[in-house]
Scaffold this active site. Structure first.
Site, PDB file in Angstrom:
ATOM      1  N   GLY A  99       0.798  -1.222   0.000  1.00 53.56           N
ATOM      2  CA  GLY A  99       0.000   0.000   0.000  1.00 53.56           C
ATOM      3  C   GLY A  99       0.826   1.265   0.000  1.00 53.56           C
ATOM      4  O   GLY A  99       2.052   1.259   0.082  1.00 53.56           O
ATOM      5  N   GLY A 146       2.439   3.629   1.605  1.00 56.36           N
ATOM      6  CA  GLY A 146       2.969   3.859   2.941  1.00 56.36           C
ATOM      7  C   GLY A 146       3.445   5.270   3.186  1.00 56.36           C
ATOM      8  O   GLY A 146       3.660   5.661   4.337  1.00 56.36           O
ATOM      9  N   GLY A 148       6.699   7.171   6.925  1.00 59.97           N
ATOM     10  CA  GLY A 148       5.872   7.807   5.906  1.00 59.97           C
ATOM     11  C   GLY A 148       6.498   9.030   5.276  1.00 59.97           C
ATOM     12  O   GLY A 148       5.843   9.734   4.507  1.00 59.97           O
ATOM     13  N   ARG A 198       3.597  14.463  -7.229  1.00 58.70           N
ATOM     14  CA  ARG A 198       3.621  13.828  -8.544  1.00 58.70           C
ATOM     15  C   ARG A 198       2.200  13.709  -9.076  1.00 58.70           C
ATOM     16  O   ARG A 198       1.226  13.756  -8.307  1.00 58.70           O
ATOM     17  CB  ARG A 198       4.297  12.465  -8.467  1.00 58.70           C
ATOM     18  CG  ARG A 198       3.685  11.474  -7.490  1.00 58.70           C
ATOM     19  CD  ARG A 198       4.516  10.209  -7.431  1.00 58.70           C
ATOM     20  NE  ARG A 198       3.929   9.199  -6.568  1.00 58.70           N
ATOM     21  CZ  ARG A 198       4.457   8.010  -6.341  1.00 58.70           C
ATOM     22  NH1 ARG A 198       5.603   7.691  -6.928  1.00 58.70           N
ATOM     23  NH2 ARG A 198       3.876   7.131  -5.546  1.00 58.70           N
ATOM     24  N   ASP A 244       4.176  -4.230  -7.237  1.00 54.37           N
ATOM     25  CA  ASP A 244       3.516  -3.047  -6.679  1.00 54.37           C
ATOM     26  C   ASP A 244       4.079  -1.764  -7.283  1.00 54.37           C
ATOM     27  O   ASP A 244       3.540  -0.678  -7.029  1.00 54.37           O
ATOM     28  CB  ASP A 244       3.658  -3.015  -5.159  1.00 54.37           C
ATOM     29  CG  ASP A 244       5.104  -3.082  -4.711  1.00 54.37           C
ATOM     30  OD1 ASP A 244       5.740  -4.126  -4.953  1.00 54.37           O
ATOM     31  OD2 ASP A 244       5.612  -2.101  -4.140  1.00 54.37           O
TER      32      ASP A 244
END
Length: 722
Positions: free
Chosen positions: A234, A236, A272, A323, A412
């Site tokens: 995921g 993170g 994070g 981004r 991923d």
């Protein structure tokens, strides 16, 4: 002086621009959060806004597995150090438990307070929210002109470019700005609005009663990492904070995502955050890849948090990158809903398959992301897999043709849209080595340059594995599956559907390999200035050329650039090696830092043989037909070749030098960063006046930045740590 796009944009009076907090939001039908399933702990924008953020903020920071049916979780940006330094209350008689105090501590740092300058009757869906108990310096160090131009030209960035200052490698300034704040209040306000939101300090959210409801989110996905199943991963450290339509085409949307904005439920034990070093690398390379016409996510801004230390291999400075992409959904998004069950597992956990969630995600991706244009009830599973295959095959062909190495092609990190995504330990090829490994943690060389096409196919097969039961069910039905399609299916029936779905694996491989070969051939012909499509080019020209580069340790990019000036007439004399041809081959052989170990005689013979084949191909009648009507073919071909072969390459030594300059002095470093971004976005221009000896100090630096750099930096390997 190259005129800034920012100047051009400001002169376009017909283009209506707005500060970021006033940009239009796409309709609910185009918003992921209104079409996919949210985390059960953040089930709606209203609950997230009115309950989670104020009373249970830890729910969005606590690492955990989402329920099997969930696709995303609402998350607010919170770029602060983790583990959180929560000081206990001073009052000894405070009657509250530790957990309650931590919730209050976090809540006091959430951006939940409406901006005071927003009118209550504002028509805008989005409102800006600020925290009261969180403050830190924010330093805008980069804004991408090309990202702004292509993705959000309607965004008013105020005086952002002036504050950054004129792009310069040598501190020679021009009239584009000197790094000072504008004296126009509206310009200052627009830039501060931008910095607040894109640093993660402030947050955009819909106000109660405003539709469509909106709040930021992070995606759930799983994946294979270095070939091993890792389970749930995921976003993170990535949080999507806005989705806005392009000003000229409302059907084209761009999702703005902050990378390094704080913990999410997918952060596991991490903080994070992102460091300045890795953020600069992605910021520059996203736009460099776009300039090379290789599909990619885009970059918009880079904001340093200079007072926030981040511990990686060393203590570094935090940074938030913005981004942009139409979507950030990956192959791992599908794997999260149906991962492998018979594979060694080293990750933090994985939920059981959720067949309904798989259907919901697939329908969304087919219709809104890939835009397959299917009729009502038309089967989409096979088409989704093959379209994703085609897109990723074209992307990796671009990587191979331009010597780009991704470094971590985990499932991923592979986009459903076929975009280059998640720039980590990437590199552009220097001295050609097909087995080069750019990531120093890739000890087995799984993602070496030569193996990248195979690794993309591996990822695409993982997508097929995840969707195979659904594809098999569609094949049996002859149409798309409907809600509850697998609700009562037995394990035997699911396995039967899966095996049926896997029957398209050969088709997947064929599409991937054929697309790669076709696109790679097209790009290599373009780099060699050839117009005719000839299947023999790979065996007669491309492969032998790369073998030459490898054998004699020649630089990949400057060799192609030098070939631009080759003329078949150099071989038309009676002498086997005329003075002109000898001089040309000498220039080719100069593209190596290993002159002392080169056998110049053998290298010259090898080049002579290859150039003869090249000249014959150029002089082929069917090739010459495609240049009919061109008066000066040699000059026209040279122009085309230079327009396909970069003068400036974002080499590792360049990145390392720029990073050090920004880390050492932000004020001067951001001007260097701006100039390198300018060069990366215009890589084919003759930077450094390559054919002129009389150059300015700025041009001298440009010329240096277009060089190979120190031998010690050749083949420099990066880390995944960012």
């Amino acid at each position: 002086m190259r005129v800034s796009f920012f100047r051009q944009l400001n002169s376009m009076s017909s283009l209506k621009k707005a500060p970021i907090s006033e940009l239009p939001l796409v309709p609910a039908s185009q918003l992921l959060i209104h079409n996919l399933t949210p985390d059960t702990h953040t089930p709606s924008v209203a609950v997230f806004r009115d309950t989670v953020l104020t009373t249970k903020p830890s729910l969005q920071r606590r690492a955990r597995l989402l329920s099997p049916e969930c696709h995303f979780s609402h998350v607010s940006p919170l770029p602060i150090p983790f583990p959180y330094d929560v000081e206990p209350p001073e009052e000894p008689d405070l009657q509250e438990d530790k957990a309650s105090y931590i919730e209050k501590w976090l809540a006091s740092r959430e951006a939940v307070h409406p901006a005071t300058n927003v009118a209550e009757n504002s028509p805008s869906v989005l409102h800006k929210y600020y925290p009261k108990n969180r403050d830190q310096p924010l330093d805008l160090i980069g804004i991408s002109e090309t990202g702004l131009r292509d993705c959000v030209p309607h965004l008013d960035v105020g005086d952002a470019f002036e504050v950054i200052g004129a792009p310069s490698l040598s501190n020679e300034f021009d009239d584009e700005g000197d790094g000072k704040e504008s004296d126009i209040p509206e310009a200052v306000a627009a830039r501060k609005d931008l910095v607040d939101i894109l640093s993660g300090h402030a947050m955009l959210m819909s106000k109660e009663g405003k539709e469509p409801a909106f709040a930021p989110w992070s995606l759930r996905y799983s994946g294979h990492q270095f070939g091993s199943w890792a389970g749930q991963l995921g976003d993170g450290r990535a949080i999507s904070v806005l989705v806005t339509p392009h000003s000229s085409d409302p059907s084209l949307i761009y999702e703005l995502q902050l990378k390094g904005a704080g913990r999410t439920p997918f952060s596991r034990s991490a903080d994070g955050l992102a460091v300045l070093r890795s953020s600069i690398r992605e910021y520059l390379c996203s736009e460099a890849m776009q300039a090379l016409s290789i599909p990619t996510t885009r970059s918009l801004s880079l904001i340093s948090l200079p007072a926030l230390p981040v511990a990686r291999e060393r203590v570094e400075t935090a940074c938030v990158l913005t981004r942009m992409a139409p979507s950030f959904i990956r192959i791992g998004s599908f794997e999260a809903l149906n991962g492998p069950t018979n594979m060694f597992f080293f990750g933090g956990g994985q939920q059981k398959p959720d067949w309904e969630a798989l259907r919901v995600l697939g329908e969304w991706v087919s219709g809104q992301v890939l835009k397959l244009g299917l009729g009502k009830g038309e089967a989409w599973g096979t088409k989704l897999v093959l379209e994703t295959t085609r897109r990723n095959a074209e992307m990796v062909a671009g990587w191979q043709a331009y010597g780009f190495m991704h470094g971590v092609i985990n499932t991923d990190n592979v986009s459903i849209l076929g975009l280059t995504i998640d720039y980590g330990p990437y590199a552009f090829m220097d001295v050609f080595d097909p087995l080069h490994i750019c990531n120093h943690t890739d000890e087995g060389g799984r993602y070496a340059y030569k193996f990248q096409p195979n690794m993309i196919i591996y990822a695409l097969r993982a997508l097929l594995d995840a969707l195979a039961p659904l594809i098999g069910a569609e094949a049996e039905l002859g149409k798309a599956v409907s809600k509850g399609w697998a609700e009562n299916a037995s394990a035997e029936k699911l396995e039967e559907w899966k095996q049926k779905g896997l029957e398209i694996r050969d088709e997947l491989d064929r599409v991937a390999q054929q697309t790669m070969a076709t696109e790679y051939g097209r790009l290599m012909r373009k780099r060699l200035g050839l117009r005719k499509q000839d299947p023999k080019d790979e065996s007669i020209l491309s492969k032998p050329l790369l073998d030459l580069l490898e054998t004699h340790r020649l630089d990949f990019h400057s060799t192609f650039r030098t070939l631009a000036s080759f003329k078949p007439s150099l071989l038309s004399t009676a002498e086997p090696l005329s003075p002109g041809l000898h001089e040309f081959i000498t220039r080719l052989l100069a593209a190596t830092p290993y002159q002392e170990s080169m056998d110049h005689g053998k290298a010259t013979e090898a080049w002579l043989e290859w150039l003869q084949a090249y000249a014959k191909r150029i002089e082929d009648p069917s090739e010459k037909e495609l240049w009919a009507g061109v008066e000066y073919v040699d000059q026209a071909r040279e122009k085309e070749v230079k327009a396909a072969n970069p003068r400036f390459v974002l080499r590792q030594w360049v990145l390392e030098e720029v990073i050090k300059k920004v880390e050492r002095d932000s004020d001067s470093g951001k001007k260097v960063l701006a100039k390198v971004m300018q060069m990366a976005c215009n890589p084919f221009e003759p930077w450094g006046a390559e054919d002129d000896e009389a150059i300015t100090a700025e041009e001298k630096e440009e010329r240096r930045y277009c060089g190979l750099g120190e031998k010690t930096m050749l083949g420099f390997q990066c880390s995944c740590s960012s």
